[in-house]
Design an enzyme around this catalytic site. Structure first.
Site, mmCIF file in Angstrom:
data_model
loop_
_atom_site.group_PDB
_atom_site.id
_atom_site.type_symbol
_atom_site.label_atom_id
_atom_site.label_comp_id
_atom_site.label_asym_id
_atom_site.label_seq_id
_atom_site.Cartn_x
_atom_site.Cartn_y
_atom_site.Cartn_z
ATOM 1 N N HIS A 29 0.851 -1.198 0.000
ATOM 2 C CA HIS A 29 0.000 0.000 0.000
ATOM 3 C C HIS A 29 0.887 1.249 0.000
ATOM 4 C CE1 HIS A 29 -3.764 2.109 0.373
ATOM 5 N NE2 HIS A 29 -3.038 3.008 1.034
ATOM 6 N N HIS A 72 0.236 11.799 -5.958
ATOM 7 C CA HIS A 72 -0.354 11.912 -4.615
ATOM 8 C C HIS A 72 0.742 11.797 -3.544
ATOM 9 C CE1 HIS A 72 -3.317 11.101 -1.351
ATOM 10 N NE2 HIS A 72 -2.342 10.338 -0.892
ATOM 11 N N HIS A 86 2.696 14.495 -0.361
ATOM 12 C CA HIS A 86 3.118 14.323 1.037
ATOM 13 C C HIS A 86 4.595 14.704 1.194
ATOM 14 C CE1 HIS A 86 -0.561 12.381 2.262
ATOM 15 N NE2 HIS A 86 -0.397 11.330 1.483
ATOM 16 N N GLU A 118 -3.534 15.003 2.620
ATOM 17 C CA GLU A 118 -3.992 14.095 1.561
ATOM 18 C C GLU A 118 -4.391 14.836 0.289
ATOM 19 O OE1 GLU A 118 -3.470 11.080 1.719
ATOM 20 O OE2 GLU A 118 -3.058 10.911 3.868
ATOM 21 N N HIS A 166 -6.410 0.449 5.549
ATOM 22 C CA HIS A 166 -6.423 1.427 6.633
ATOM 23 C C HIS A 166 -7.047 0.903 7.927
ATOM 24 C CE1 HIS A 166 -5.830 3.433 2.854
ATOM 25 N NE2 HIS A 166 -5.366 4.488 3.475
ATOM 26 N N TYR A 187 -9.398 11.474 3.902
ATOM 27 C CA TYR A 187 -9.484 11.334 2.441
ATOM 28 C C TYR A 187 -10.778 11.926 1.910
ATOM 29 C CZ TYR A 187 -5.693 8.017 3.255
ATOM 30 O OH TYR A 187 -4.519 7.433 3.648
HETATM 31 O O1 X8Z Z 1 -4.089 5.428 1.084
HETATM 32 C C1 X8Z Z 1 -4.059 6.255 0.185
HETATM 33 C C2 X8Z Z 1 -2.747 6.754 -0.354
HETATM 34 C C3 X8Z Z 1 -1.716 6.872 0.665
HETATM 35 S S1 X8Z Z 1 -2.042 8.105 1.850
HETATM 36 C C4 X8Z Z 1 -2.244 5.799 -1.407
HETATM 37 N N1 X8Z Z 1 -5.203 6.672 -0.381
HETATM 38 C C5 X8Z Z 1 -6.496 6.176 0.047
HETATM 39 C C6 X8Z Z 1 -6.659 4.713 -0.320
HETATM 40 O O2 X8Z Z 1 -5.891 4.191 -1.122
HETATM 41 O O3 X8Z Z 1 -7.585 4.084 0.190
HETATM 42 C C7 X8Z Z 1 -5.316 7.675 -1.426
HETATM 43 C C8 X8Z Z 1 -6.766 7.764 -1.750
HETATM 44 C C9 X8Z Z 1 -7.506 7.017 -0.685
HETATM 45 ZN ZN ZN Z 2 -1.880 9.979 1.089
#
Ligand code: X8Z
Ligand code: ZN
Length: 673
Positions: free
Chosen positions: A386, A416, A420, A444, A545, A555
Site C-alpha cells: 500500500h 499523490h 506528502h 492528503e 487502513h 481522504y
Molecule cells: O491510502 C491512500 C494513499 C496513501 S495516503 C495511497 N489513499 C487512500 C486509499 O488508497 O484508500 C489515497 C486515496 C484514498
Molecule cells: Zn496519502
C-alpha cells in the site's frame, strides 16, 4: 515516516494527528525521570515544549527506521523490532502528556499552548499506560499490518503456483471482465482478513482504554478532536459536505448501473438497485476508473489511454534491456531483466511526477530519495505494497514506498505521494510538533490537487496521450475519467470512519462488525455483495487502513479540499477559463502560493491556512460542483426516465426483484441540472 505525518500522510501505527485539547487534572509530581530527559519543577511551559521537540526529533528516526524495515521486509524479526520501537515511542508520548499537565492554567506563549494541544493528539493509536497492555497493543497492530501485507489467496492451497497476492487479484478486477473471474478475485482477497477479527476486537478495547486515560470518550472521539473544532462539529461538517455532493454521486451511480446492466445483463442487478461489489473494477469500490471500458461515454473522443501508453513504455524498456543482454537467458536472468525494467519504468513515472512540482518552482527531490525509495514490489520477500510517503528524520530523508505498475492508477498515486513528500520538505524547518498538515485532509489533498491539473492538454504536452481534440464529447470523456476517480470515492471516504466511529463508541458491537460494514456500504455507496457476508468474515480488515489503523475521514475531506485548492491555484496562475480546463503546470505564482501554504504546517489553525490560500475559512464542495458542471448536466440527460437511487435496506444477497409501482426500487431523484 514521521508519526506526526503518519496520521496525516498515512500508515504508520504511531501516527500523530492534528490537534484539539482535552481537559485532564494536573499531576502533583514535581520531578520525574522521563525516558530521555528530566522534567523539573523549575521548567517553564516554553522550556518543556522546547525539550519535547528536541527529544521527539531525537527518538523519531529510531521509530521510522524500525517501521520502514518492517514494511519493506516483513518477517518475525522486523515485526518484533517495529513493535518494540512503537512501544517505546507511545510510552514516551504518554510520559510527555503526563508531564504537560503541570502547565495547565499557567501563562505560556500561544505557540506553546498549541504545541501542548498537538501533543495530546499526537497519535491515532492512544495507548494504555499499563506496560503489558501497551506491549499487547503494539504487537497486535504490527501483526495485523503484517497479515495484510503478506495476504495471499491460493485457489488450491496445496499448489503454490495458484497463489496470488493483492496486486495480482487487483489486476483481475482491473482487466478481466469475466463475471466469475472477478468474483473469485474479490472473494479471494477477502479470505485474508477473518484471521484479524479477534485481534481487531482486542485492539478496539485497548485503544479505547488509552483514549479514556487521555480524557476522551473513545478513540473515535479522539480522532474527531483533531480539527480545530469540536468532535461534534467536524462530524456535522462531513454530513454537510456529503449533502452537497450526494446528488452528483447518485447520478454517476445511476448511469454506471445502466452501463453495467448493458454489459452483464441481469447478473449486474442486485437487490435494491445497488451495484455489485465485485464488478466495479476495484477491490473496495472506491475508485471506478478501471471501468472505463464499460462506462466510457464516447468511444474514440479524445483518447486518454494513459495505462496503454505507460504499458507500452514499459514494454520498450523491457525490450531494450533484453536486447542489451547477450548472455544466458535462464529463468532467473529473465526474471531479473523484468525486474530491472519494472524499476526503470517506475523511476521514469516518478521523475515525471517530480517534474510537475519542479515546474511550479519547488525543489528537486534529494538524491537520498532516489537511493532509498521502494519503487516496485521486490521478488524475494513480502512488503506492505500500500503506497505511503515517509519522512524518516524530519530533516530531509524522505522516501516513498510503492509497488508501482505501469498503469494510470499508480501514475496518479505517485503524484499523490509526492504531495506528502513536498509537504514534509516544506515544513522541515518548523519545530517537530508543528511538522504536520494544517489538518490531515490537507496532507492528503496536496498531490491530488496536482492530479486535477493533469488535464488532457498537460498529458499531451508530456507526450503521454495523442493530440487532443476539442469537442463536447472529448470534454465529457475527460470529466467522466476524473469523476470515476474523484466522485465515486466520496461515499467510500465517508463510510470507513462511520464504521470505525461506531466500533469505537460501541454502537457497533463485535458480533455485528461485518453486517454494519455492509449496511454502511449500502447506505453511502449503494454497493452490495452478491452473496451473504456473515460474521464468519471480517471484510473491513481487507482494506489497508483498518488493520493499519489510519483514520480515513482525511481522504473524504481531501476530496473536497483539493478542488478548493485547485481553484485557488488556478486563480493565482491568472487563469480565467472554465475550471475543469485549468492546468497550472509550470506556473511559478501558483507554486509560490502552494509552497507558502505547505510551509505553515500545523503551526496555526487550519482555518487560517485555508483563508490564506483560498480567501475562505470553510471547507466547501461548491468547487467540486463547478468543476463537474458539464458532466452533471450530461448525466442527468443520460439518466432521464430511469429510477435513480437505491434501497439500502434490501437484503444484500437477495436476488433483484422488479420494483412494483407502489414500492419503487429507489427513490426517484429529481433532475439536478
Ligand atoms: O491510502 C491512500 C494513499 C496513501 S495516503 C495511497 N489513499 C487512500 C486509499 O488508497 O484508500 C489515497 C486515496 C484514498
Ligand atoms: Zn496519502
Amino acid at each position: 515516516m514521521k508519526p506526526v505525518r503518519a496520521l496525516l500522510a498515512l500508515s504508520i501505527t504511531a501516527a500523530v494527528i492534528g490537534l484539539a485539547g482535552c481537559d485532564r487534572s494536573p499531576t502533583p509530581d514535581t520531578e520525574r525521570e522521563t525516558a530521555t530527559g528530566t522534567a523539573t519543577a523549575e521548567e517553564t511551559a516554553d522550556q518543556f515544549i522546547a525539550r519535547v521537540n528536541d527529544e521527539f526529533m531525537e527518538m523519531y528516526p529510531q521509530l521510522t527506521a524500525a517501521q520502514w524495515l518492517s514494511s519493506t521486509y516483513i518477517n518475525d524479526d522486523s515485526q518484533l523490532l517495529s513493535a518494540k520501537a512503537n512501544e517505546r515511542y507511545l510510552a514516551q508520548l504518554n510520559s510527555w502528556i503526563e508531564q504537560s499537565k503541570r502547565f495547565e492554567g499557567q501563562q505560556m506563549s500561544a505557540e506553546t499552548a498549541r504545541s501542548i494541544q498537538l501533543l495530546k493528539l499526537a497519535t491515532a493509536m492512544p495507548a494504555p499506560t499499563d506496560p503489558a497492555k501497551l506491549a499487547e497493543l503494539t504487537q497486535i497492530v504490527t501483526r495485523m499490518e503484517g497479515l495484510y501485507g503478506s495476504g495471499t489467496y491460493c485457489t488450491d492451497p496445496a499448489d503454490e503456483s495458484t497463489c496470488r497476492q493483492l496486486g495480482e487479484l487487483e489486476d483481475v478486477l482491473r482487466n478481466n471482465r469475466d463475471y466469475d473471474a472477478q468474483l473469485e478475485a474479490w472473494r479471494g482477497w477477502h479470505t485474508i482478513s477473518p484471521p484479524m477479527r479477534k485481534d481487531y476486537t482486542r485492539f478496539v478495547e485497548l485503544v479505547n482504554l488509552g483514549a479514556d486515560e487521555m480524557g476522551f470518550a473513545d478513540a473515535g472521539e479522539m480522532w474527531r478532536s483533531a480539527y480545530d473544532m469540536s468532535p461534534v462539529e467536524i462530524a456535522a461538517e462531513t454530513d454537510r459536505l456529503w449533502s452537497q455532493v450526494k446528488p452528483l454521486y447518485e447520478q454517476l451511480h445511476c448511469y454506471t448501473r445502466t452501463r453495467l446492466t448493458a454489459r452483464y445483463g441481469d447478473k449486474a442487478q442486485v437487490a435494491g438497485g445497488m451495484l455489485p461489489a465485485h464488478l466495479l473494477g476495484n477491490m473496495w469500490q472506491q475508485d471506478w476508473g478501471n471501468l472505463w471500458d464499460v462506462v466510457a461515454p464516447y468511444e474514440g473522443a479524445g483518447s486518454l489511454d494513459i495505462t496503454g501508453a505507460l504499458e507500452s513504455r514499459y514494454q520498450q524498456i523491457h525490450a531494450q534491456k533484453l536486447a542489451q543482454h547477450t548472455g544466458d537467458r535462464d529463468p532467473a536472468t529473465l526474471a531479473q531483466i523484468e525486474q530491472d525494467a519494472q524499476e526503470a519504468a517506475a523511476r521514469q513515472m516518478t521523475k515525471r511526477a517530480e517534474d510537475f512540482y519542479v515546474s511550479l518552482g519547488l525543489t528537486k527531490l534529494p538524491d537520498s530519495y532516489w537511493e532509498n525509495t521502494q519503487f516496485i514490489k521486490p521478488r524475494d520477500r513480502d512488503v506492505v505494497c500500500h503506497a505511503s510517503a515517509w519522512d524518516m528524520n524530519m530533516r530531509g530523508d524522505v522516501r516513498t514506498k510503492m509497488c508501482i505498475k505501469p498503469n494510470e492508477e499508480d501514475f496518479t498515486t505517485i503524484y499523490h505521494e509526492l504531495g506528502h513528500v513536498y509537504y514534509y520538505l516544506a515544513y522541515n524547518d518548523l519545530p517537530p510538533l508543528f511538522q504536520a498538515g494544517a489538518h490531515d485532509g490537507f496532507h492528503e489533498a496536496i498531490g491530488d490537487t496536482i492530479v486535477l491539473a493533469m488535464t488532457p492538454k498537460y498529458l499531451e504536452s508530456i507526450e503521454l496521450v495523442d493530440a487532443q481534440q476539442q469537442s463536447e464529447e472529448a470534454l465529457i470523456n475527460a470529466q467522466m475519467r476524473m469523476a470515476l476517480a474523484k466522485i465515486a470515492f466520496l461515499p467510500f471516504g465517508l463510510m470507513i470512519d462511520r464504521w470505525r466511529w461506531g466500533v469505537f463508541d460501541g454502537s457497533i458491537e463485535p458480533g455485528e462488525y461485518n453486517q454494519a460494514w455492509w449496511d454502511l456500504k449500502a447506505k453511502y455507496q449503494g454497493v452490495a455483495p452478491v452473496e451473504a457476508r456473515g460474521e464468519e468474515f471480517f471484510d473491513p480488515g481487507s482494506k489497508y487502513h483498518v488493520p493499519g489503523n489510519t483514520p480515513y475521514t482525511r481522504y473524504f475531506l481531501a476530496h473536497v479540499l483539493q478542488f478548493q485548492f485547485y481553484k485557488s491555484l488556478c486563480d493565482a496562475a491568472g487563469y480565467t477559463g472554465p475550471l475543469h480546463q485549468c492546468s497550472f503546470y509550470g506556473n511559478k505564482a501558483a507554486g509560490a502560493k502552494l509552497q507558502a501554504m505547505l510551509s505553515k504546517g500545523a503551526s496555526q489553525p487550519w482555518q487560517a491556512t485555508l483563508k490564506e490560500l483560498t480567501g475562505g475559512e470553510k471547507m466547501d464542495a461548491s468547487a467540486v460542483l463547478e468543476y463537474f458542471g458539464p458532466l452533471q448536466e450530461w448525466l442527468v440527460q443520460q439518466n432521464e426516465g430511469q429510477t435513480c437511487g437505491w434501497q439500502p435496506s434490501a437484503t444484500a444477497a437477495a436476488p433483484a426483484e422488479e420494483p412494483t409501482a407502489e414500492e419503487p426500487a429507489g427513490k426517484p431523484i429529481p433532475n439536478q441540472g
